[in-house]
Structures are given as structure tokens and as C-alpha cells.
Design a protein around this motif. Structure first.
Motif, PDB file in Angstrom:
ATOM      1  N   MET A   1       8.637  17.253  27.468  1.00 57.58           N
ATOM      2  CA  MET A   1       8.151  18.613  27.383  1.00 57.58           C
ATOM      3  C   MET A   1       7.899  19.183  28.773  1.00 57.58           C
ATOM      4  SD  MET A   1       4.921  19.878  25.224  1.00 57.58           S
ATOM      5  CE  MET A   1       3.999  21.255  25.691  1.00 57.58           C
ATOM      6  N   VAL A   2       7.131  18.497  29.577  1.00 53.48           N
ATOM      7  CA  VAL A   2       6.831  18.970  30.933  1.00 53.48           C
ATOM      8  C   VAL A   2       8.111  19.046  31.745  1.00 53.48           C
ATOM      9  CG1 VAL A   2       5.635  18.424  33.066  1.00 53.48           C
ATOM     10  CG2 VAL A   2       4.493  18.066  30.888  1.00 53.48           C
ATOM     11  N   LEU A   3       8.873  17.981  31.727  1.00 56.26           N
ATOM     12  CA  LEU A   3      10.108  17.939  32.499  1.00 56.26           C
ATOM     13  C   LEU A   3      11.087  19.008  32.028  1.00 56.26           C
ATOM     14  CD1 LEU A   3      11.726  16.634  34.700  1.00 56.26           C
ATOM     15  CD2 LEU A   3      12.465  14.880  33.083  1.00 56.26           C
ATOM     16  N   GLU A   4      11.177  19.214  30.734  1.00 60.26           N
ATOM     17  CA  GLU A   4      12.080  20.240  30.194  1.00 60.26           C
ATOM     18  C   GLU A   4      11.695  21.628  30.687  1.00 60.26           C
ATOM     19  OE1 GLU A   4      11.738  19.658  26.010  1.00 60.26           O
ATOM     20  OE2 GLU A   4      13.046  17.907  26.010  1.00 60.26           O
ATOM     21  N   ARG A   5      10.412  21.929  30.707  1.00 58.35           N
ATOM     22  CA  ARG A   5       9.966  23.250  31.183  1.00 58.35           C
ATOM     23  C   ARG A   5      10.282  23.432  32.661  1.00 58.35           C
ATOM     24  NH1 ARG A   5       4.510  25.330  28.271  1.00 58.35           N
ATOM     25  NH2 ARG A   5       5.142  24.838  26.174  1.00 58.35           N
ATOM     26  N   ILE A   6      10.063  22.396  33.432  1.00 60.21           N
ATOM     27  CA  ILE A   6      10.347  22.479  34.869  1.00 60.21           C
ATOM     28  C   ILE A   6      11.840  22.676  35.094  1.00 60.21           C
ATOM     29  CG2 ILE A   6      10.333  21.172  37.031  1.00 60.21           C
ATOM     30  CD1 ILE A   6       7.622  19.992  36.037  1.00 60.21           C
ATOM     31  N   GLU A   7      12.669  21.948  34.344  1.00 58.13           N
ATOM     32  CA  GLU A   7      14.113  22.096  34.485  1.00 58.13           C
ATOM     33  C   GLU A   7      14.572  23.496  34.076  1.00 58.13           C
ATOM     34  OE1 GLU A   7      15.443  18.725  32.206  1.00 58.13           O
ATOM     35  OE2 GLU A   7      15.582  17.477  34.009  1.00 58.13           O
ATOM     36  N   GLN A   8      13.916  24.098  33.094  1.00 60.03           N
ATOM     37  CA  GLN A   8      14.259  25.462  32.693  1.00 60.03           C
ATOM     38  C   GLN A   8      13.930  26.454  33.802  1.00 60.03           C
ATOM     39  OE1 GLN A   8      12.065  26.078  29.078  1.00 60.03           O
ATOM     40  NE2 GLN A   8      13.625  25.120  27.799  1.00 60.03           N
ATOM     41  N   MET A   9      12.796  26.246  34.462  1.00 64.42           N
ATOM     42  CA  MET A   9      12.377  27.160  35.529  1.00 64.42           C
ATOM     43  C   MET A   9      13.211  26.964  36.786  1.00 64.42           C
ATOM     44  SD  MET A   9       8.223  27.336  35.288  1.00 64.42           S
ATOM     45  CE  MET A   9       8.068  25.811  36.177  1.00 64.42           C
ATOM     46  N   GLN A  10      13.588  25.709  37.057  1.00 63.09           N
ATOM     47  CA  GLN A  10      14.303  25.394  38.288  1.00 63.09           C
ATOM     48  C   GLN A  10      15.502  24.496  37.982  1.00 63.09           C
ATOM     49  OE1 GLN A  10      11.393  23.666  40.927  1.00 63.09           O
ATOM     50  NE2 GLN A  10      10.456  25.638  41.339  1.00 63.09           N
ATOM     51  N   PRO A  11      16.563  25.079  37.429  1.00 66.42           N
ATOM     52  CA  PRO A  11      17.753  24.274  37.133  1.00 66.42           C
ATOM     53  C   PRO A  11      18.294  23.628  38.409  1.00 66.42           C
ATOM     54  CG  PRO A  11      17.957  26.491  36.224  1.00 66.42           C
ATOM     55  CD  PRO A  11      16.730  26.474  37.078  1.00 66.42           C
ATOM     56  N   GLY A  12      18.759  22.410  38.291  1.00 64.78           N
ATOM     57  CA  GLY A  12      19.312  21.715  39.442  1.00 64.78           C
ATOM     58  C   GLY A  12      18.274  21.033  40.318  1.00 64.78           C
ATOM     59  N   ARG A  13      17.024  21.144  39.959  1.00 64.37           N
ATOM     60  CA  ARG A  13      15.961  20.499  40.720  1.00 64.37           C
ATOM     61  C   ARG A  13      16.140  18.989  40.680  1.00 64.37           C
ATOM     62  NH1 ARG A  13      10.666  21.495  42.402  1.00 64.37           N
ATOM     63  NH2 ARG A  13       9.263  19.732  42.170  1.00 64.37           N
ATOM     64  N   LYS A  14      15.832  18.331  41.770  1.00 66.23           N
ATOM     65  CA  LYS A  14      15.922  16.871  41.855  1.00 66.23           C
ATOM     66  C   LYS A  14      15.073  16.234  40.754  1.00 66.23           C
ATOM     67  CE  LYS A  14      14.648  13.147  44.945  1.00 66.23           C
ATOM     68  NZ  LYS A  14      13.941  12.815  46.169  1.00 66.23           N
ATOM     69  N   LYS A  15      15.602  15.196  40.127  1.00 72.78           N
ATOM     70  CA  LYS A  15      14.872  14.492  39.069  1.00 72.78           C
ATOM     71  C   LYS A  15      13.627  13.827  39.655  1.00 72.78           C
ATOM     72  CE  LYS A  15      17.818  15.122  35.696  1.00 72.78           C
ATOM     73  NZ  LYS A  15      17.537  15.957  34.584  1.00 72.78           N
ATOM     74  N   PRO A  16      12.501  13.935  38.968  1.00 71.57           N
ATOM     75  CA  PRO A  16      11.262  13.330  39.483  1.00 71.57           C
ATOM     76  C   PRO A  16      11.250  11.818  39.286  1.00 71.57           C
ATOM     77  CG  PRO A  16      10.872  14.288  37.336  1.00 71.57           C
ATOM     78  CD  PRO A  16      12.282  14.649  37.712  1.00 71.57           C
ATOM     79  N   ASP A  17      10.368  11.175  40.004  1.00 71.90           N
ATOM     80  CA  ASP A  17      10.119   9.745  39.854  1.00 71.90           C
ATOM     81  C   ASP A  17       9.172   9.587  38.671  1.00 71.90           C
ATOM     82  OD1 ASP A  17       9.201   7.127  39.997  1.00 71.90           O
ATOM     83  OD2 ASP A  17       8.947   7.162  42.176  1.00 71.90           O
ATOM     84  N   LEU A  18       9.727   9.273  37.515  1.00 73.31           N
ATOM     85  CA  LEU A  18       8.923   9.222  36.298  1.00 73.31           C
ATOM     86  C   LEU A  18       7.886   8.106  36.322  1.00 73.31           C
ATOM     87  CD1 LEU A  18      11.591  10.113  33.586  1.00 73.31           C
ATOM     88  CD2 LEU A  18       9.937  11.610  34.713  1.00 73.31           C
ATOM     89  N   ALA A  19       8.147   7.038  37.068  1.00 74.14           N
ATOM     90  CA  ALA A  19       7.144   5.974  37.201  1.00 74.14           C
ATOM     91  C   ALA A  19       5.917   6.507  37.947  1.00 74.14           C
ATOM     92  CB  ALA A  19       7.732   4.767  37.924  1.00 74.14           C
ATOM     93  N   LYS A  20       6.145   7.330  38.950  1.00 77.74           N
ATOM     94  CA  LYS A  20       5.033   7.939  39.696  1.00 77.74           C
ATOM     95  C   LYS A  20       4.275   8.917  38.797  1.00 77.74           C
ATOM     96  CE  LYS A  20       3.972  10.300  43.984  1.00 77.74           C
ATOM     97  NZ  LYS A  20       4.465  10.918  45.213  1.00 77.74           N
ATOM     98  N   TRP A  21       5.004   9.682  37.992  1.00 77.53           N
ATOM     99  CA  TRP A  21       4.367  10.597  37.054  1.00 77.53           C
ATOM    100  C   TRP A  21       3.483   9.825  36.088  1.00 77.53           C
ATOM    101  CZ3 TRP A  21       7.176  15.393  34.802  1.00 77.53           C
ATOM    102  CH2 TRP A  21       7.623  16.213  35.838  1.00 77.53           C
ATOM    103  N   ALA A  22       4.015   8.731  35.551  1.00 76.95           N
ATOM    104  CA  ALA A  22       3.256   7.919  34.592  1.00 76.95           C
ATOM    105  C   ALA A  22       1.993   7.368  35.238  1.00 76.95           C
ATOM    106  CB  ALA A  22       4.125   6.792  34.050  1.00 76.95           C
ATOM    107  N   ASN A  23       2.100   6.949  36.483  1.00 74.88           N
ATOM    108  CA  ASN A  23       0.930   6.425  37.181  1.00 74.88           C
ATOM    109  C   ASN A  23      -0.126   7.515  37.375  1.00 74.88           C
ATOM    110  OD1 ASN A  23      -0.466   4.238  38.581  1.00 74.88           O
ATOM    111  ND2 ASN A  23      -0.141   5.501  40.406  1.00 74.88           N
ATOM    112  N   SER A  24       0.299   8.711  37.695  1.00 77.86           N
ATOM    113  CA  SER A  24      -0.647   9.817  37.869  1.00 77.86           C
ATOM    114  C   SER A  24      -1.375  10.126  36.565  1.00 77.86           C
ATOM    115  CB  SER A  24       0.081  11.072  38.355  1.00 77.86           C
ATOM    116  OG  SER A  24       0.608  10.864  39.640  1.00 77.86           O
TER     117      SER A  24
END
Length: 70
Positions: A1-24
Motif C-alpha cells: 500500500m505505502v509503496l504503491e502510493r509512492i510509485e504512483q506519485m513518483q513513477p520510476g523512483r528507485k526501489k526502496p530497501d524493504l529490509a530497512k523499511w521493515a526495521n524502521s
């Protein structure tokens, strides 16, 4: 959900480090005492605000700005 919204706002944005997101998110829960509903709710409020939606694009930023946003 979060990632999908960010991708909609900024297509082509570098993929985030999901392990870092999970840790946060884990730190928000364990160290800050936030619930999943708290985290989800604040992120949804951020996404509804024109200013904050482009400034809070990761759990790290959400955590860092929590007190300002809440």
C-alpha cells in the motif's frame, strides 16, 4: 500500500530497501510503542496532505517526523 502510493506519485523512483523499511516499522513498534493502527493511520493522514505526502516517503521519515505530524 505505502509503496504503491509512492510509485504512483513518483513513477520510476528507485526501489526502496524493504529490509530497512521493515526495521524502521519494528523500531516504531518496539522502541516507540506505536501500534500497527497508529502507524497506518498516521501514514494515511500524511498521504492526504499535499505538503507532507512528498516529504514522507519512507518509514524512516515517518518515524523521524512523528511528533511533528501527530
Amino acid at each position: 500500500m505505502v509503496l504503491e502510493r509512492i510509485e504512483q506519485m513518483q513513477p520510476g523512483r528507485k526501489k526502496p530497501d524493504l529490509a530497512k523499511w521493515a526495521n524502521s516499522v519494528r523500531l516504531m513498534r518496539e522502541q516507540d510503542g506505536r501500534t500497527d493502527d497508529d502507524i497506518r493511520g498516521l501514514f494515511q493522514r500524511v498521504q492526504a496532505d499535499d505538503f507532507w505526502r512528498v516529504n514522507i516517503l519512507s518509514p524512516d521519515k515517518l518515524r523521524a517526523k512523528w511528533d511533528d505530524l501527530h
